[in-house]
Design a protein around this motif. Structure first.
Motif, mmCIF file in Angstrom:
data_model
loop_
_atom_site.group_PDB
_atom_site.id
_atom_site.type_symbol
_atom_site.label_atom_id
_atom_site.label_comp_id
_atom_site.label_asym_id
_atom_site.label_seq_id
_atom_site.Cartn_x
_atom_site.Cartn_y
_atom_site.Cartn_z
ATOM 1 N N ASN A 108 0.824 -1.207 0.000
ATOM 2 C CA ASN A 108 0.000 0.000 0.000
ATOM 3 C C ASN A 108 0.856 1.255 0.000
ATOM 4 O O ASN A 108 0.588 2.215 -0.731
ATOM 5 C CB ASN A 108 -0.940 0.003 1.207
ATOM 6 C CG ASN A 108 -2.076 -0.984 1.081
ATOM 7 O OD1 ASN A 108 -1.848 -2.186 1.030
ATOM 8 N ND2 ASN A 108 -3.303 -0.498 1.043
ATOM 9 N N LEU A 109 1.900 1.246 0.821
ATOM 10 C CA LEU A 109 2.795 2.409 0.878
ATOM 11 C C LEU A 109 3.512 2.624 -0.452
ATOM 12 O O LEU A 109 3.673 3.756 -0.906
ATOM 13 C CB LEU A 109 3.814 2.221 2.006
ATOM 14 C CG LEU A 109 3.316 2.477 3.429
ATOM 15 C CD1 LEU A 109 4.389 2.105 4.442
ATOM 16 C CD2 LEU A 109 2.915 3.935 3.609
ATOM 17 N N ALA A 110 3.935 1.533 -1.076
ATOM 18 C CA ALA A 110 4.635 1.651 -2.357
ATOM 19 C C ALA A 110 3.719 2.234 -3.431
ATOM 20 O O ALA A 110 4.127 3.108 -4.214
ATOM 21 C CB ALA A 110 5.151 0.276 -2.797
ATOM 22 N N LEU A 111 2.476 1.777 -3.462
ATOM 23 C CA LEU A 111 1.529 2.254 -4.469
ATOM 24 C C LEU A 111 1.129 3.704 -4.211
ATOM 25 O O LEU A 111 1.023 4.508 -5.144
ATOM 26 C CB LEU A 111 0.298 1.343 -4.490
ATOM 27 C CG LEU A 111 0.577 -0.084 -4.985
ATOM 28 C CD1 LEU A 111 -0.594 -1.004 -4.671
ATOM 29 C CD2 LEU A 111 0.886 -0.090 -6.469
ATOM 30 N N LEU A 112 0.914 4.048 -2.954
ATOM 31 C CA LEU A 112 0.605 5.438 -2.615
ATOM 32 C C LEU A 112 1.783 6.355 -2.941
ATOM 33 O O LEU A 112 1.595 7.470 -3.441
ATOM 34 C CB LEU A 112 0.256 5.549 -1.130
ATOM 35 C CG LEU A 112 -1.185 5.253 -0.752
ATOM 36 C CD1 LEU A 112 -1.307 5.061 0.761
ATOM 37 C CD2 LEU A 112 -2.110 6.377 -1.206
ATOM 38 N N THR A 113 2.989 5.889 -2.660
ATOM 39 C CA THR A 113 4.186 6.671 -2.963
ATOM 40 C C THR A 113 4.318 6.908 -4.458
ATOM 41 O O THR A 113 4.641 8.023 -4.906
ATOM 42 C CB THR A 113 5.443 5.968 -2.426
ATOM 43 O OG1 THR A 113 5.343 5.837 -1.002
ATOM 44 C CG2 THR A 113 6.701 6.751 -2.775
ATOM 45 N N ALA A 114 4.053 5.862 -5.242
ATOM 46 C CA ALA A 114 4.121 6.008 -6.698
ATOM 47 C C ALA A 114 3.116 7.046 -7.178
ATOM 48 O O ALA A 114 3.447 7.928 -7.978
ATOM 49 C CB ALA A 114 3.858 4.649 -7.366
ATOM 50 N N GLY A 156 -6.949 7.357 -3.095
ATOM 51 C CA GLY A 156 -6.550 7.478 -1.702
ATOM 52 C C GLY A 156 -7.362 6.572 -0.800
ATOM 53 O O GLY A 156 -6.820 5.862 0.062
ATOM 54 N N ARG A 157 -8.674 6.553 -0.985
ATOM 55 C CA ARG A 157 -9.541 5.683 -0.176
ATOM 56 C C ARG A 157 -9.240 4.212 -0.421
ATOM 57 O O ARG A 157 -9.225 3.405 0.510
ATOM 58 C CB ARG A 157 -11.002 5.973 -0.506
ATOM 59 C CG ARG A 157 -11.520 7.245 0.107
ATOM 60 C CD ARG A 157 -12.521 6.992 1.177
ATOM 61 N NE ARG A 157 -13.763 6.435 0.649
ATOM 62 C CZ ARG A 157 -14.817 6.123 1.409
ATOM 63 N NH1 ARG A 157 -14.765 6.304 2.694
ATOM 64 N NH2 ARG A 157 -15.914 5.636 0.864
ATOM 65 N N ALA A 158 -9.025 3.861 -1.688
ATOM 66 C CA ALA A 158 -8.744 2.462 -2.002
ATOM 67 C C ALA A 158 -7.495 1.980 -1.271
ATOM 68 O O ALA A 158 -7.476 0.873 -0.712
ATOM 69 C CB ALA A 158 -8.585 2.289 -3.512
ATOM 70 N N LEU A 159 -6.459 2.818 -1.228
ATOM 71 C CA LEU A 159 -5.171 2.377 -0.699
ATOM 72 C C LEU A 159 -4.990 2.637 0.794
ATOM 73 O O LEU A 159 -4.044 2.115 1.398
ATOM 74 C CB LEU A 159 -4.041 3.050 -1.483
ATOM 75 C CG LEU A 159 -3.921 2.585 -2.943
ATOM 76 C CD1 LEU A 159 -2.935 3.456 -3.702
ATOM 77 C CD2 LEU A 159 -3.510 1.118 -3.011
ATOM 78 N N ALA A 234 -2.477 0.354 -12.585
ATOM 79 C CA ALA A 234 -3.690 -0.458 -12.505
ATOM 80 C C ALA A 234 -3.358 -1.937 -12.326
ATOM 81 O O ALA A 234 -4.019 -2.652 -11.556
ATOM 82 C CB ALA A 234 -4.544 -0.257 -13.758
ATOM 83 N N ILE A 235 -2.326 -2.397 -13.019
ATOM 84 C CA ILE A 235 -1.916 -3.797 -12.879
ATOM 85 C C ILE A 235 -1.382 -4.048 -11.476
ATOM 86 O O ILE A 235 -1.693 -5.071 -10.856
ATOM 87 C CB ILE A 235 -0.853 -4.155 -13.939
ATOM 88 C CG1 ILE A 235 -1.472 -4.093 -15.343
ATOM 89 C CG2 ILE A 235 -0.259 -5.536 -13.684
ATOM 90 C CD1 ILE A 235 -0.462 -4.190 -16.469
ATOM 91 N N ALA A 236 -0.576 -3.126 -10.963
ATOM 92 C CA ALA A 236 0.013 -3.293 -9.632
ATOM 93 C C ALA A 236 -1.040 -3.244 -8.533
ATOM 94 O O ALA A 236 -0.937 -3.956 -7.533
ATOM 95 C CB ALA A 236 1.076 -2.218 -9.393
ATOM 96 N N CYS A 237 -2.069 -2.413 -8.717
ATOM 97 C CA CYS A 237 -3.145 -2.313 -7.718
ATOM 98 C C CYS A 237 -4.149 -3.450 -7.863
ATOM 99 O O CYS A 237 -4.683 -3.948 -6.865
ATOM 100 C CB CYS A 237 -3.879 -0.984 -7.855
ATOM 101 S SG CYS A 237 -2.928 0.470 -7.368
ATOM 102 N N TRP A 238 -4.441 -3.819 -9.115
ATOM 103 C CA TRP A 238 -5.430 -4.864 -9.403
ATOM 104 C C TRP A 238 -6.758 -4.542 -8.714
ATOM 105 O O TRP A 238 -7.382 -5.384 -8.067
ATOM 106 C CB TRP A 238 -4.909 -6.232 -8.967
ATOM 107 C CG TRP A 238 -5.428 -7.355 -9.807
ATOM 108 C CD1 TRP A 238 -6.344 -8.311 -9.421
ATOM 109 C CD2 TRP A 238 -5.075 -7.674 -11.159
ATOM 110 N NE1 TRP A 238 -6.581 -9.184 -10.458
ATOM 111 C CE2 TRP A 238 -5.804 -8.825 -11.541
ATOM 112 C CE3 TRP A 238 -4.220 -7.095 -12.088
ATOM 113 C CZ2 TRP A 238 -5.708 -9.404 -12.794
ATOM 114 C CZ3 TRP A 238 -4.118 -7.668 -13.345
ATOM 115 C CH2 TRP A 238 -4.851 -8.797 -13.688
ATOM 116 N N SER A 239 -7.203 -3.296 -8.873
ATOM 117 C CA SER A 239 -8.455 -2.849 -8.255
ATOM 118 C C SER A 239 -9.276 -2.081 -9.284
ATOM 119 O O SER A 239 -8.723 -1.516 -10.235
ATOM 120 C CB SER A 239 -8.176 -1.958 -7.042
ATOM 121 O OG SER A 239 -7.609 -0.716 -7.438
#
Length: 283
Positions: A108-114, A156-159, A234-239
């Protein structure tokens, strides 16, 4: 009453005769289902926008700036203000929820940081590198601002609230490949912006043919980089919110890349014929 409305909507979504929504949607918490509906509405609006732009109507900002859409405002100021929510909203959510899960997980931190790194660049660095710049219609600024507020909220809410990744997700091929595509796309985007901002020497006016990097393959190298970036995200989140956002980016700047391509070909007789508009060798 607002909570009741969300709960009732969730119940309606889960009724077997009411919809044909997938199980991952109907099994989600009421708040997450509401965000999915917002993401779907955002995606639908961008799909309609793509059809309008592909019909020949140009979004009146940048080189196509026009007062036909109403009053104009400073282009740099408009850009900073419209992009700011995409950085500020998820960053605020992270501060508010950290260190509680899921915001504190490594994935989650990595995706938010990106996500926030991209918008820090787009909000605070990119606008300051623009030389000159044409005014932007206030109506276009407001539409972009609303999109960024909504999307910043959704991602933001998703992550920080709904999408919880355990430690194994950081070794999942989707996460690894997605982040690699994100980094590659962001690198292409930043390099293309560097080429564009340095096309003209101080005091020069007019337009030139961009050359170097991905511009050797596509007219919209900056657009291609951003599309690749958010496809990887999108691929990394898969959401669903991340997929809806990635498709919205394609719908929004894909037609603009095609318009730029046609504009370059009409303006420059020596424009490279082998260049595609957006995707190398394809579009």
């Amino acid at each position: 009453r607002d909570d009741d409305a969300v709960t009732n909507l969730a119940r309606a979504s889960s009724h077997p005769h009411a919809t044909m929504l997938p199980e991952w949607w109907t099994a989600a918490p009421a708040g997450q289902q509401m965000d999915n509906w917002i993401a779907a509405a955002l995606l639908s609006s961008m799909g309609i926008s793509a059809l309008v732009l592909l019909s020949g109507i140009q979004a009146p900002y940048g080189r196509y700036s026009s007062s036909s859409w109403g009053p104009l405002m400073n282009g740099k100021l408009a850009w900073i203000m419209q992009e700011l929510p995409s950085f500020a909203v998820p960053a605020t959510m992270l501060v508010a929820h950290y260190p509680a899960p899921p915001a504190s997980s490594a994935a989650n931190l990595a995706l938010l940081t990106a996500f926030c790194t991209h918008y820090f660049n787009r909000t605070f660095i990119f606008p300051l590198r623009i030389r000159g710049g044409k005014p932007t219609p206030v109506t276009v600024f407001l539409m972009a601002f609303c999109f960024c507020v909504t999307n910043g909220w959704l991602q933001g809410r998703a992550l920080t609230v709904f999408q919880s990744y355990d430690a194994s997700w950081t070794s999942d091929p989707r996460f690894i490949v997605g982040l690699l595509l994100f980094v590659a796309g962001m690198s292409i985007n930043i390099h293309a912006d560097h080429i564009l901002t340095n096309l003209r020497k101080p005091g020069e006016t007019g337009y030139k043919i961009p050359r170097g990097g991905m511009f050797e393959y596509v007219s919209g190298a900056n657009f291609f980089g951003e599309c690749l970036e958010w496809s990887g995200f999108a691929i990394a989140c898969w959401s669903f919110p991340a997929v809806a956002f990635a498709l919205s980016v394609w719908f929004n700047i894909g037609p603009r890349a095609i318009q730029h391509h046609r504009w370059y070909k009409s303006k420059f007789d020596d424009y490279p014929k082998q260049r595609a508009a957006l995707v190398p060798f394809l579009i």
